[in-house]
Write an enzyme that holds these catalytic residues in place. Structure first.
Site, mmCIF file in Angstrom:
data_model
loop_
_atom_site.group_PDB
_atom_site.id
_atom_site.type_symbol
_atom_site.label_atom_id
_atom_site.label_comp_id
_atom_site.label_asym_id
_atom_site.label_seq_id
_atom_site.Cartn_x
_atom_site.Cartn_y
_atom_site.Cartn_z
ATOM 1 C CG ASP A 1 0.447 11.361 4.385
ATOM 2 O OD1 ASP A 1 0.019 11.523 3.228
ATOM 3 O OD2 ASP A 1 1.189 10.406 4.701
ATOM 4 C CD GLU A 2 -2.621 8.085 3.099
ATOM 5 O OE1 GLU A 2 -3.599 8.269 2.340
ATOM 6 O OE2 GLU A 2 -1.677 7.329 2.810
ATOM 7 C CD GLN B 222 -4.869 5.860 -3.438
ATOM 8 O OE1 GLN B 222 -4.422 4.952 -2.753
ATOM 9 N NE2 GLN B 222 -4.082 6.757 -4.031
ATOM 10 N NE ARG C 252 -2.744 -0.097 -3.681
ATOM 11 C CZ ARG C 252 -2.273 1.126 -3.519
ATOM 12 N NH1 ARG C 252 -1.260 1.339 -2.701
ATOM 13 N NH2 ARG C 252 -2.779 2.149 -4.194
ATOM 14 C CE LYS D 159 0.296 9.341 0.191
ATOM 15 N NZ LYS D 159 0.894 9.321 1.547
ATOM 16 C CB THR D 160 5.903 9.152 0.995
ATOM 17 O OG1 THR D 160 4.688 8.433 1.210
ATOM 18 C CG2 THR D 160 6.686 9.211 2.293
#
Length: 722
Positions: A219-220, A250, A594, A32-33
């Site tokens: 973002d997010e 998420q 994670r 994503k980043t």
């Protein structure tokens, strides 16, 4: 041209698409980043968009800084000035420029949590509210809820009716708002709320900011609330492009306002929006990913996507069933110790849990094996007492606001009591001036108090003169404040924590030395917005944290503990029905993803004093595809098998046998100690077994440890060689 050869097909589409409105559904570990930063670099480098016409909104300072660094590395030109900031920082910049339309000065004060508590306590005192039914934190939550719901003080009083506590809350709320106005102060809720209201009341101001940005990227996006979404839509005018990135699976912050339906229904607000799904995971092995997929697939309110990975592995997810939380902790500690002995650094491992209280037994288990650990998300740097004191002293050099003065006027102790502060506060309110202005200009006190306060004012004025210089050395100013105020002397006398606190102040001095702020005032404004600070740890430490704190992080090996119904999923969430359980399932999805190479899921048995009932396995365990998980340990998922379990502690022997078999590929017996055996423990030293029953050894160690009960097969315990 930006090099997109490293991107997969969907990532490339997300970076290069010409659509005006784009929704990028980015699964965990899907890059994503990378996509978001390359999108910005592509606009600047390939589309010739002026950098200052691009606005990128993130939700932490850490993410904003990381994004800036990544973009700078991609660009050939050093002339890089897009707006990359948190949503609160963005609002501060907007309000500093245009808040005068709302009747506030541009140099308004930003209140932090301690400032809010100070005003609430002042309100209770002034309003003679003596009840202890509501804590300061409770009042602040009440104020925050009313503000975000845009409920004013008068309406809050009407809603309170005849209920005493609610009426007190409404009175404190009204006082709080009046006090904010007197001080020209805004709290964090106000930053977004006032910006939204200003845009609503003054369309010309809104249009000015819309013209500033041709491209708005968020973002997010799954974590935003309705008020934040309103602001984003206000900023993205009819001529602007809106690009949002997030993962509905998420969304784990509904308790603080996040609404999964915002990202789910994005296409309803922007009918021509294009959706790109990033579903290739680069982080986790296939077994870990399949485990997360099989659990989250049980949620109904979600966007269908199946993450996949090319990282194949023979290692399954391990599910360990313990007979109690102590055994769970001992097993986890033993496994971590073993992995570390085999070359895996502690910092590449993490234990995640649903709630903070669950760390108790885990910490004890780690201490027994001498495993170094840190609890991630402890007291933040800028919230530590000595750091806040220093920052309030620095505020005296600029705004000299009442909140800063009240905090430090008697720290270190100068003999200034509550009565003196009350007298000063009342006089300031009656004159409509700040407490420091009254203190500086009026002669209210006599004797020793007068002499002390005059010396204090003289000291502050010296600092203010230094700070007012255009080329003021902020680092030297801080050193002068710490020395002349008596802070250094006070910490030198603190034998218990003085050295640690001095080190924190040295870190603050380093922060001042490295700041890019052009003035002390600007530095303090920036500090007020910080919600986190990355602190480097010299030691190799295992990390313990809640699942919420783990979002955005990754580790080679992850242990998710206490997977029991009522704990994870949480009891409160279960009582909310499907909606609550789906939130918990998203939390489990975040926890599982994670892990990069190995995932351990553990659950204790026994009786829970928190839940007041026997513990049962989490429903999420049963949702995992049997092909991807290995069950080991003492407890059985099948209720029929549980009926036939022996009541004896032979279960522990099964525990150890299965654990060793998993670790070494063969069956091994736990240590068979008997009374009188001499043993050695990694922490407690040499001892003598005084009893051993059902796999538990009772061992007498020398002072100060005394008698300890330890699992006979625990890796920290060994038979002493003759």
């Amino acid at each position: 041209m930006i090099d997109t050869s490293i991107l997969n097909k969907n990532q490339k589409d997300a970076v290069l698409s010409d659509d005006k409105y784009l929704r990028i559904i980015a699964g965990a570990g899907s890059g994503k980043t990378r996509v978001l930063t390359m999108r910005i670099a592509h606009l600047i480098e390939d589309e010739d968009v002026r950098p200052y016409k691009i606005l990128a909104i993130t939700f932490t300072n850490k993410a904003a800084n990381e994004m800036k660094l990544r973009i700078e590395k991609m660009l050939t030109s050093q002339d890089f000035h897009p707006w990359v900031s948190t949503i609160h920082s963005l609002c501060v910049r907007i309000l500093r420029e245009d808040i005068q339309h709302m009747g506030y000065p541009k140099n308004f004060t930003i209140m932090d949590g301690d400032d809010q508590k100070s005003v609430v306590k002042e309100a209770c005192k002034q309003l003679a509210i003596t009840t202890n039914n509501v804590t300061p934190a409770g009042y602040i939550d009440y104020i925050s809820n009313n503000k975000t719901a845009q409920v004013g003080a008068e309406e809050a009083m009407k809603m309170a009716g005849s209920f005493g506590d609610d009426k007190d809350k409404a009175r404190v709320y009204a006082y709080y708002l009046d006090r904010q106005k007197q001080m020209s102060a805004l709290d964090f809720d106000d930053l977004i709320l006032w910006t939204v209201q200003m845009f609503q009341k003054f369309p010309d101001v809104k249009e000015k900011w819309q013209r500033r940005f041709e491209y708005v990227l968020v973002d997010e996006f799954q974590d935003i609330d309705r008020l934040q979404y309103t602001l984003i839509k206000q900023l993205a005018g009819k001529d602007s492009s809106l690009y949002v990135v997030g993962d509905p699976d998420q969304t784990i912050y509904t308790w603080r306002g996040a609404d999964v339906n915002i990202i789910m229904d994005f296409h309803k607000d922007f009918p021509h929006a294009k959706t790109v799904i990033l579903n290739e995971n680069y982080r986790s092995t296939s077994a870990i990913l399949n485990t997360a997929n099989s659990v989250i697939a049980n949620n109904v309110n979600r966007m269908k996507k199946e993450l996949y990975t090319n990282r194949s592995s023979d290692a399954k997810v391990t599910h360990y069933m313990a007979i109690s939380d102590e055994y769970q902790a001992a097993w986890i500690a033993g496994k971590i110790y073993e992995l570390h002995q085999n070359g895996l650094p502690y910092h590449d491992m993490a234990i995640l849990y649903r709630s903070n209280y669950l760390s108790r037994s885990l910490e004890k288990g780690l201490i027994d094996v001498r495993i170094p650990y840190i609890i991630y998300g402890g007291i933040r740097f800028y919230e530590r007492q000595e750091v806040k004191d220093a920052l309030c002293y620095l505020r005296m050099c600029t705004t000299a606001d009442d909140l800063a003065l009240q905090r430090i006027i008697n720290r270190p102790k100068r003999g200034i009591g509550p009565k003196t502060i009350d007298t000063l506060s009342q006089q300031a309110r009656s004159e409509g001036r700040s407490m420091y202005e009254v203190l500086k200009e009026e002669d209210l006190f006599t004797g020793k108090t007068k002499t002390t306060l005059q010396a204090f004012v003289q000291m502050v004025e010296t600092w203010r003169s230094e700070a007012a210089k255009g080329n003021a050395d902020l680092n030297r100013l801080l050193d002068e404040i710490l020395e002349s105020s008596g802070i250094n002397a006070m910490l030198s006398e603190d034998l218990e924590k003085g050295q640690e606190r001095k080190e924190n102040l040295r870190a603050l001095a380093q922060d001042l030395a490295n700041t890019q702020a052009e003035s002390l005032d600007e530095y303090l404004q920036n500090i007020a917005l910080y919600t986190d600070r990355d602190e480097e740890n010299e030691k190799d430490c295992l990390q313990l944290m809640t699942v919420h704190a783990a979002k955005g992080l990754e580790f080679d090996t992850v242990f998710v503990s206490d997977l029991n119904d009522g704990i994870f999923p949480n009891e409160r969430a279960m009582s909310e029905g499907k909606r609550g359980v789906e939130e918990e399932r998203r939390l489990a999805y975040v926890a599982f993803t994670r892990a990069k190479n190995k995932l351990f899921l553990t659950e204790p048995g026994g009786f829970s004093y928190i839940l007041q009932r026997p513990l049962s396995p989490s429903r999420f365990i049963a949702e995992i595809d049997p092909a991807d998980i290995q069950h080991i340990g003492s407890r059985q998922l099948n209720q029929e098998k549980e009926k036939h379990e022996h009541a004896s502690m032979d279960l522990f022997a099964q525990n150890e046998k299965m654990s060793e078999a998993m670790s070494h590929g063969e069956h091994a017996r736990p240590a068979n100690f008997k009374k009188g055996d001499q043993v050695s423990h990694v922490k407690f030293g040499d001892g003598i077994v005084i009893a051993c029953k059902n796999g538990i050894a009772e061992i007498a160690f020398p002072y100060p440890y005394g008698v300890k009960k330890i699992a006979a097969g625990h890796p920290s315990l060994s038979r002493k060689k003759a």
